[in-house]
Structure formats: structure tokens, C-alpha cells
Design a protein around this motif. Structure first.
Motif: not given
Length: 116
Positions: A4-18
Motif C-alpha cells: 500500500a505504501a509503495l502504491q501511494l508513493l508511485l501515485r504521488l510520483n506520477a501525479s502532475p499536481a506534485v
């Protein structure tokens, strides 16, 4: 690291909002070995490493007022200001860093300036 933590990290890294500055695993640059202000600089970097970004940026800015031509100071200041969401301050520091590294006479300078 759990899934779950890895999935969250991957989503944050892929987000254009970050911001890209937050996605890049940046390391602070070190002070030149011969710098008279090296101890003061290392104290500021130590503050940054423990998460006191505002304190560290204030210390670096104080050094930059006395030593305006140091690439390491402006690089680290840009990084910290980016982490603090100070877009205008980060932009100013990146421009100063780019101007300083462009003055260098070796090939890596152009790469550093372009990245800034």
C-alpha cells in the motif's frame, strides 16, 4: 515497504499536481573545501537534513549575502525554497545558480545551468 505504501508513493510520483522539485531525490551540494564559511554552511545543511528547511534556508541566505558567488549556496537554497513551496524564491535562487555555473570554464557547467 508494504504494498500500500509503495502504491501511494508511485501515485504521488506520477501525479502532475506534485512539483518536479519534490519528486527529485536531491542531495545538498557541499561547500568548497577551502571556504572560510564551510562550518556555517555545514550547519545549515545539517538543519536541512533534519527537516528544518526554513531555518536552513535562512542560514544559507545569510551566508549568500556575504558570499553571493557560491554555486553550492544557491543550489541548496533553490532546493530548500522549492520544498517550502516558495516558487518565486526557488526561481530566483535557480537563476542565480545557473548564472554562476555558466561562468565556469568546464563542460559540466552547461548541464548544471540547463538543469537549473
Amino acid at each position: 515497504m508494504n504494498a500500500a505504501a509503495l502504491q501511494l508513493l508511485l501515485r504521488l510520483n506520477a501525479s502532475p499536481a506534485v512539483s518536479l522539485l519534490l519528486k527529485d531525490d536531491q542531495e545538498p551540494l557541499g561547500a568548497p573545501a577551502e571556504a572560510a564559511w564551510k562550518g556555517e554552511f555545514e550547519a545549515a545543511v545539517s538543519e536541512a537534513r533534519r527537516g528544518a528547511w526554513l531555518v536552513a534556508s535562512g542560514k544559507l541566505l545569510a551566508i549568500a549575502e556575504r558570499v553571493p558567488g557560491s554555486a553550492a549556496i544557491w543550489h541548496n537554497l533553490a532546493m530548500l525554497r522549492g520544498w517550502l513551496a516558495d516558487s518565486a524564491g526557488a526561481t530566483e535562487a535557480l537563476r542565480r545558480y545557473a548564472a554562476i555555473v555558466q561562468e565556469r570554464e568546464y563542460a559540466e557547467a552547461l548541464d548544471d545551468a540547463v538543469e537549473a
